[in-house]
Design a protein around this motif. Sequence first.
Motif, PDB file in Angstrom:
ATOM      1  N   PRO A 112     -22.083  66.283  32.301  1.00  0.00           N
ATOM      2  CA  PRO A 112     -21.811  67.036  31.287  1.00  0.00           C
ATOM      3  C   PRO A 112     -23.088  67.367  30.590  1.00  0.00           C
ATOM      4  O   PRO A 112     -23.083  68.485  30.045  1.00  0.00           O
ATOM      5  CB  PRO A 112     -21.043  66.284  30.140  1.00  0.00           C
TER       6      PRO A 112
ATOM      7  N   ASN B 237     -13.654  63.639  27.408  1.00  0.00           N
ATOM      8  CA  ASN B 237     -14.945  63.418  27.404  1.00  0.00           C
ATOM      9  C   ASN B 237     -15.377  61.963  27.444  1.00  0.00           C
ATOM     10  O   ASN B 237     -15.724  61.153  26.750  1.00  0.00           O
ATOM     11  CB  ASN B 237     -15.712  63.881  25.802  1.00  0.00           C
TER      12      ASN B 237
ATOM     13  N   SER C 291     -21.171  62.372  27.834  1.00  0.00           N
ATOM     14  CA  SER C 291     -20.330  63.514  27.585  1.00  0.00           C
ATOM     15  C   SER C 291     -20.899  63.790  26.202  1.00  0.00           C
ATOM     16  O   SER C 291     -20.862  65.035  25.482  1.00  0.00           O
ATOM     17  CB  SER C 291     -18.948  62.906  27.471  1.00  0.00           C
TER      18      SER C 291
ATOM     19  N   ASP D  58     -14.844  68.224  29.132  1.00  0.00           N
ATOM     20  CA  ASP D  58     -15.955  68.255  29.945  1.00  0.00           C
ATOM     21  C   ASP D  58     -15.334  68.047  31.655  1.00  0.00           C
ATOM     22  O   ASP D  58     -14.550  67.252  31.743  1.00  0.00           O
ATOM     23  CB  ASP D  58     -17.241  67.604  29.770  1.00  0.00           C
TER      24      ASP D  58
END
Length: 442
Positions: free
Chosen positions: A231, A288, A293, A336
């Motif tokens: 991410p 996430n 993240s 993500d």
Amino acid sequence: SKITKDAILEKAKELNVKFVKLQFTDVFGTTKNVAIPVEQLEKALDGDIMFDGSSIEGFVRIEESDMYLKPDLTTFSLIPWKSEYGNVARLICDVYDSNGKPFAGCPRCNLKRVIKEAEEMGFTMNAGPEAEFYLFERDENGFPTLNSKDKGGYFDLSPIDLGDEVRRAMVTSLQGMGFEIEASHHEVGEGQHEIDFKYADAVTTADNILTFKFVVRKIAMQYGLHATFMPKPIFAKAGSGMHVHQSLFKKNKNAFYDANAKYQLSKTALYYIGGLLSHARGYAAVTNPLVNSYKRLVPGYEAPVYIAWSEKNRSPLVRIPARRGVGTRAELRCPDPSCNPYLALAVTLKAGIDGIRKKTDPGEPVNLNIYHLTEQQKSDMGIKSLPANLSEALDELEADEIIKSALGPHIYENYMVAKRIEWDEYRSQVHKWEIENYLSIY
Ligand code: ADP
Ligand code: MG
Ligand code: MG
Ligand code: MG
Ligand code: MG
């Protein structure tokens, strides 16, 4: 149109398939596979291929380790590159336990369970992701670096965009596996890209996300590059998100659209948005999932930080794109591409239908840039933030019974244990930032 076992055996012969990968995922969304020679395909199609699940992360205890792979016949696809030992095909599988029941630790079976709940309310979910990724060079030993020669930016055209050719190869391979590609373009970051494909029902979309990542990585490798879905690979550069567009359909009509309502959004849409907002802190640990993240979910980039919705602005968590009619949808902007797509779709669908059940009011849309509001203004407007790190997100997940029920106890417990360990390992590290800021001063 049901695909039969015989049709697949026929197709495998026609396509000169020599091996078949039987794929499934662990709780973290890592694709696992058991490869079988084509002679075993009939047995596989009957669901008779067994494997030992005890060494798969978050799966089972040793004493109950016999698992069966039940291929989903609709996922049969040739893997579109040559191997010197003959063609390879794949089938995506559900995992069943030795009692012939869907295994509680199988993320794909679990998503189907949540989908069934929505179906009992008359809804089917459609979802379309926008997965972003970076293409980096490899060093002389083949290890990925953080370098990209590419100096292109958002929507730039080649020859600045070195990824152009690679992206075209990716799109062609994806099309070869049946993807309908809607667009592909250079993203904001140097070396960052996005390829969008058409939405589908939730299980198909989760399958597609994993196939997508597999193809993107493989093609990048063929060009001597490394594709990463991490991410936030580089501090102060755009992170890679995976916005997930979602809508509910009822009897083949988009249930989010109401031509006569305010914003032309139905009550169903508003309550669904209400659910997405009210459970956001609870499902963040799933959408996430990495320590990293939360380095993406910071102000100043396009990533969301604040829990609000808008039909205009791109800073809130949920954006309603302008399209109406069949294209009416909510765009959830926090996920993500490191998430397990089966789990991410299960928790967000559950959040949405919980909103519908409880008639959760999403409040007024926030059509201004929330990054520019003061803390006081945000608090007056009741705008909360997403969790600041993985630890906070895990605490929030632990406190959200609805989201926990969307994972089921087996997945929830295994996920939680592994993620707490991940956080503990991270938090005891001494970070480069600490050395730079403290070593010479203290
Ligand atoms: P953005 O405007 O945020 O860049 P994109 O155009 O890149 O969005 O991606 C839009 C995604 O939404 C695509 O995957 C598309 O297929 C999907 N989509 C379109 N209509 C629907 C719908 N009714 N439900 C869910 N997803 C949809
Ligand atoms: Mg896009
Ligand atoms: Mg777009
Ligand atoms: Mg994008
Ligand atoms: Mg988007």
